[in-house]
Write a protein that holds these residues in place. Structure first.
Motif, PDB file in Angstrom:
ATOM      1  N   LEU A  86       0.718  -0.994   0.033  1.00 19.55           N
ATOM      2  CA  LEU A  86      -0.100  -0.055   0.069  1.00 19.55           C
ATOM      3  C   LEU A  86       0.903   1.279   0.026  1.00 19.55           C
ATOM      4  N   ALA A  87       1.969   1.239   0.866  1.00 23.61           N
ATOM      5  CA  ALA A  87       2.846   2.307   0.957  1.00 23.61           C
ATOM      6  C   ALA A  87       3.233   2.633  -0.374  1.00 23.61           C
ATOM      7  N   ALA A  88       3.836   1.639  -1.108  1.00 22.86           N
ATOM      8  CA  ALA A  88       4.384   1.835  -2.584  1.00 22.86           C
ATOM      9  C   ALA A  88       3.633   2.670  -3.472  1.00 22.86           C
ATOM     10  N   PHE A  89       2.410   2.521  -3.121  1.00 23.98           N
ATOM     11  CA  PHE A  89       1.452   3.401  -4.300  1.00 23.98           C
ATOM     12  C   PHE A  89       0.735   4.383  -3.676  1.00 23.98           C
ATOM     13  N   ASP A  90       1.167   4.874  -2.268  1.00 24.65           N
ATOM     14  CA  ASP A  90       0.614   5.837  -1.635  1.00 24.65           C
ATOM     15  C   ASP A  90       1.404   7.046  -1.849  1.00 24.65           C
ATOM     16  N   PRO A  91       0.597   8.213  -2.381  1.00 22.06           N
ATOM     17  CA  PRO A  91       1.478   9.545  -2.237  1.00 22.06           C
ATOM     18  C   PRO A  91       1.995  10.047  -1.134  1.00 22.06           C
ATOM     19  N   LYS A  92       1.217   9.603   0.206  1.00 24.65           N
ATOM     20  CA  LYS A  92       1.583  10.322   1.555  1.00 24.65           C
ATOM     21  C   LYS A  92       1.856   9.101   2.248  1.00 24.65           C
ATOM     22  N   ALA A  93       3.048   8.248   1.746  1.00 27.84           N
ATOM     23  CA  ALA A  93       3.303   7.178   2.474  1.00 27.84           C
ATOM     24  C   ALA A  93       3.966   7.437   3.880  1.00 27.84           C
ATOM     25  N   LEU A 144      21.938  -3.445  -0.341  1.00 23.91           N
ATOM     26  CA  LEU A 144      22.692  -2.167   0.092  1.00 23.91           C
ATOM     27  C   LEU A 144      21.850  -0.822  -0.275  1.00 23.91           C
ATOM     28  N   GLY A 145      21.276  -0.828  -1.225  1.00 27.56           N
ATOM     29  CA  GLY A 145      20.443   0.279  -1.850  1.00 27.56           C
ATOM     30  C   GLY A 145      19.433   0.525  -0.583  1.00 27.56           C
ATOM     31  N   MET A 146      18.871  -0.403  -0.202  1.00 29.75           N
ATOM     32  CA  MET A 146      17.887  -0.218   0.758  1.00 29.75           C
ATOM     33  C   MET A 146      18.272   0.412   2.042  1.00 29.75           C
ATOM     34  N   PHE A 147      19.443  -0.364   2.337  1.00 27.12           N
ATOM     35  CA  PHE A 147      20.167   0.034   3.609  1.00 27.12           C
ATOM     36  C   PHE A 147      20.682   1.450   3.676  1.00 27.12           C
ATOM     37  N   ARG A 148      21.258   2.086   2.476  1.00 26.76           N
ATOM     38  CA  ARG A 148      21.583   3.414   2.274  1.00 26.76           C
ATOM     39  C   ARG A 148      20.397   4.278   2.346  1.00 26.76           C
ATOM     40  N   ALA A 149      19.333   3.885   1.780  1.00 28.99           N
ATOM     41  CA  ALA A 149      18.039   4.621   1.565  1.00 28.99           C
ATOM     42  C   ALA A 149      17.385   4.925   3.061  1.00 28.99           C
ATOM     43  N   PHE A 150      17.545   4.103   3.866  1.00 26.45           N
ATOM     44  CA  PHE A 150      16.986   3.922   5.221  1.00 26.45           C
ATOM     45  C   PHE A 150      17.798   5.050   6.074  1.00 26.45           C
ATOM     46  N   ASP A 191      11.972   8.686   3.244  1.00 26.19           N
ATOM     47  CA  ASP A 191      10.929   8.675   2.292  1.00 26.19           C
ATOM     48  C   ASP A 191      10.458   7.035   2.143  1.00 26.19           C
ATOM     49  N   TYR A 192       9.251   6.948   2.799  1.00 25.00           N
ATOM     50  CA  TYR A 192       8.766   5.640   2.962  1.00 25.00           C
ATOM     51  C   TYR A 192       8.260   5.120   1.565  1.00 25.00           C
ATOM     52  N   GLY A 193       7.826   6.141   0.782  1.00 24.19           N
ATOM     53  CA  GLY A 193       7.357   5.698  -0.505  1.00 24.19           C
ATOM     54  C   GLY A 193       8.481   5.076  -1.269  1.00 24.19           C
ATOM     55  N   PHE A 194       9.647   5.777  -1.342  1.00 22.43           N
ATOM     56  CA  PHE A 194      10.702   5.403  -2.059  1.00 22.43           C
ATOM     57  C   PHE A 194      11.200   4.023  -1.507  1.00 22.43           C
ATOM     58  N   LEU A 195      11.203   3.842  -0.302  1.00 23.88           N
ATOM     59  CA  LEU A 195      11.926   2.613   0.499  1.00 23.88           C
ATOM     60  C   LEU A 195      10.740   1.345   0.176  1.00 23.88           C
ATOM     61  N   THR A 196       9.421   1.674   0.172  1.00 24.20           N
ATOM     62  CA  THR A 196       8.692   0.617  -0.182  1.00 24.20           C
ATOM     63  C   THR A 196       8.696   0.185  -1.373  1.00 24.20           C
ATOM     64  N   ALA A 197       8.688   1.072  -2.263  1.00 23.39           N
ATOM     65  CA  ALA A 197       8.887   0.790  -3.858  1.00 23.39           C
ATOM     66  C   ALA A 197       9.904   0.018  -4.068  1.00 23.39           C
ATOM     67  N   LEU A 198      10.934   0.423  -3.481  1.00 26.47           N
ATOM     68  CA  LEU A 198      12.448  -0.546  -3.562  1.00 26.47           C
ATOM     69  C   LEU A 198      12.223  -1.899  -3.095  1.00 26.47           C
ATOM     70  N   ALA A 199      11.563  -1.868  -1.940  1.00 26.57           N
ATOM     71  CA  ALA A 199      11.160  -3.122  -1.315  1.00 26.57           C
ATOM     72  C   ALA A 199      10.396  -4.216  -2.151  1.00 26.57           C
ATOM     73  N   VAL A 200       9.270  -3.583  -2.956  1.00 27.85           N
ATOM     74  CA  VAL A 200       8.466  -4.231  -3.841  1.00 27.85           C
ATOM     75  C   VAL A 200       9.233  -4.592  -5.176  1.00 27.85           C
ATOM     76  N   ILE A 201      10.160  -3.852  -5.595  1.00 26.63           N
ATOM     77  CA  ILE A 201      10.823  -4.384  -6.845  1.00 26.63           C
ATOM     78  C   ILE A 201      12.004  -5.720  -6.316  1.00 26.63           C
ATOM     79  N   TYR A 202      12.321  -5.304  -5.087  1.00 29.39           N
ATOM     80  CA  TYR A 202      13.245  -6.255  -4.370  1.00 29.39           C
ATOM     81  C   TYR A 202      12.567  -7.542  -4.240  1.00 29.39           C
ATOM     82  N   THR A 203      11.307  -7.677  -3.915  1.00 27.81           N
ATOM     83  CA  THR A 203      10.650  -8.867  -3.475  1.00 27.81           C
ATOM     84  C   THR A 203      10.210  -9.482  -4.855  1.00 27.81           C
ATOM     85  N   LEU A 204      10.093  -8.905  -5.826  1.00 26.71           N
ATOM     86  CA  LEU A 204       9.601  -9.195  -7.248  1.00 26.71           C
ATOM     87  C   LEU A 204      10.405 -10.667  -7.849  1.00 26.71           C
TER      88      LEU A 204
END
Length: 300
Positions: A34-41, A251-257, A264-277
Motif C-alpha cells: 500500500l505504501a509503495a502506491f501511496d502519495p503520502k506514505a 545495500l541500496g535499501m540500507f543506504r535509503a533507510f 522517504d517511505y514511499g521510495f523505500l517501499t517501492a524499492l522493497a516491492v521491486i526487491y521482492t519481485l
C-alpha cells in the motif's frame, strides 16, 4: 453427539487462530504494498486516498534504482548459473562414482555449508585481496587506457568488483546445490545411460539429452535455493564492495533507510516491492518442478 460438537468447536477455534496469525504475518506485506502506491506514505499502515506510480518513477529515473537492480541481476544471475553448472557436474560425478572417499567428501561438503558466512569473512577477504593484487597488476599491464582499465577492474576485480562477488556467492551456494543434484542423479537409473550408449550416444550427448531433462526438478530446486539465498544477502556486498557503482539492492535499501534527511517511505517501499519481485517470479517458474521435488522426486 457432545463429543462431535466439541470437536467441531475445537476445529473452528483452530481455524480462527490460524487466520489471526496469518493476518498478523501478512500485515507488513500489506503495508509495503500500500505504501509503495501511496502519495503520502508513512511508517503507519493506512489506506491511501489515491494511488500513484511516482515512487517507482523516482526510483527508476532520479535515484540509483536501475543500477542497483542491474548489479543484483548480473551478480546473482551469474552466480546462480555457475552454481547450477558446477553442481550438475559435481552431483553427477558423486552419484556415479563408487570410490571410498565419496562419503567423507559428501560430509565435508555439507559441513562447509553449516559454517556461518560471517565466520569466513576474514580468511576469504585475505584470499580475495591477494588475488585482487594479482588481477590489478595483470590488467594494468594489459592496457594503458585508463577508461578501459577502470571498466576491466570493475568487472574482474576480486575485491570491489563483479567477479569477486560472483565467485563468493557461487562458493556459498554450491554445497547445498551439489547435494540436491547428487540426490536427483541417484534417483535416475543407470539403464538410461546404458541404453543411450547402445544407441551410439557419447557421454556428453547422454548428459545433455537424457540426464539433464530427467534432472530438471533438481536443477529447479537447486537454482531457486541458490538464487533466493544470494538475492537476499546483505553481508557480502557490504564487505566486498565500496564503490557506489557496484551497490546491490540490499545495500541500496540500507543506504535509503540511513539517509540524513527524513526517510522517504514511499521510495523505500517501492524499492522493497521491486526487491521482492524476482524471488516471487523465480518461485512461480520453479513451482512445478518443486512440486515434483517434494512429492517424491528426491529419494535417499
Amino acid at each position: 453427539m457432545d463429543t462431535c460438537v466439541s470437536g467441531q468447536q475445537a476445529q473452528r477455534r483452530a481455524y480462527v487462530t490460524l487466520v489471526l496469525i496469518s493476518l498478523f504475518c501478512l500485515a507488513p506485506f500489506f503495508w509495503v504494498l500500500l505504501a509503495a502506491f501511496d502519495p503520502k506514505a508513512s511508517q503507519f499502515l493506512r489506506l491511501p486516498d489515491s494511488l500513484t506510480l511516482a515512487h517507482f518513477h523516482n526510483l527508476l529515473t532520479n535515484e540509483s534504482g536501475v543500477r542497483w537492480i542491474m548489479n543484483s541481476v548480473v551478480i546473482i544471475g551469474s552466480a546462480t548459473v555457475l552454481t547450477l553448472i558446477f553442481a550438475g557436474l559435481g552431483g553427477y560425478a558423486l552419484s556415479r562414482t563408487q570410490a571410498w572417499w565419496k562419503r567423507p567428501l559428501l560430509y565435508a561438503i555439507i559441513l562447509v555449508r553449516i559454517v556461518p558466512p560471517p565466520a569466513l569473512i576474514v580468511p576469504v577477504y585475505k584470499v580475495m585481496l591477494t588475488l585482487n593484487g594479482w588481477m590489478h597488476g595483470f590488467i594494468t599491464g594489459l592496457t594503458d587506457d585508463a577508461a578501459l582499465q577502470t571498466t576491466l577492474l570493475r568487472m574482474f576485480s576480486f575485491v570491489d568488483g563483479y567477479l569477486g562477488l560472483i565467485l563468493i556467492y557461487t562458493a556459498l551456494q554450491l554445497p547445498l546445490a551439489i547435494w540436491i543434484m547428487k540426490t536427483f542423479f541417484d534417483a535416475i537409473p543407470k539403464d538410461y545411460e546404458e541404453a543411450a550408449a547402445l544407441d551410439g550416444a557419447s557421454q556428453w550427448q547422454t548428459l545433455r539429452y537424457v540426464l539433464i531433462p530427467l534432472a530438471l526438478p533438481g536443477f529447479a530446486a537447486a537454482g531457486l535455493f541458490a538464487f533466493i539465498n544470494a538475492w537476499g544477502d546483505f553481508l557480502m556486498p557490504l564487505m566486498f564492495t565500496s564503490s557506489p557503482e557496484l551497490q546491490t539492492l540490499p545495500l541500496g535499501m540500507f543506504r535509503a533507510f540511513l539517509r540524513v534527511d527524513a526517510i522517504d517511505y514511499g521510495f523505500l517501499t517501492a524499492l522493497a516491492v521491486i526487491y521482492t519481485l524476482p524471488a516471487v517470479i523465480a518461485f512461480a517458474f520453479a513451482r512445478r518442478f518443486l512440486t515434483q521435488t517434494f512429492s517424491g522426486g528426491v529419494k535417499g
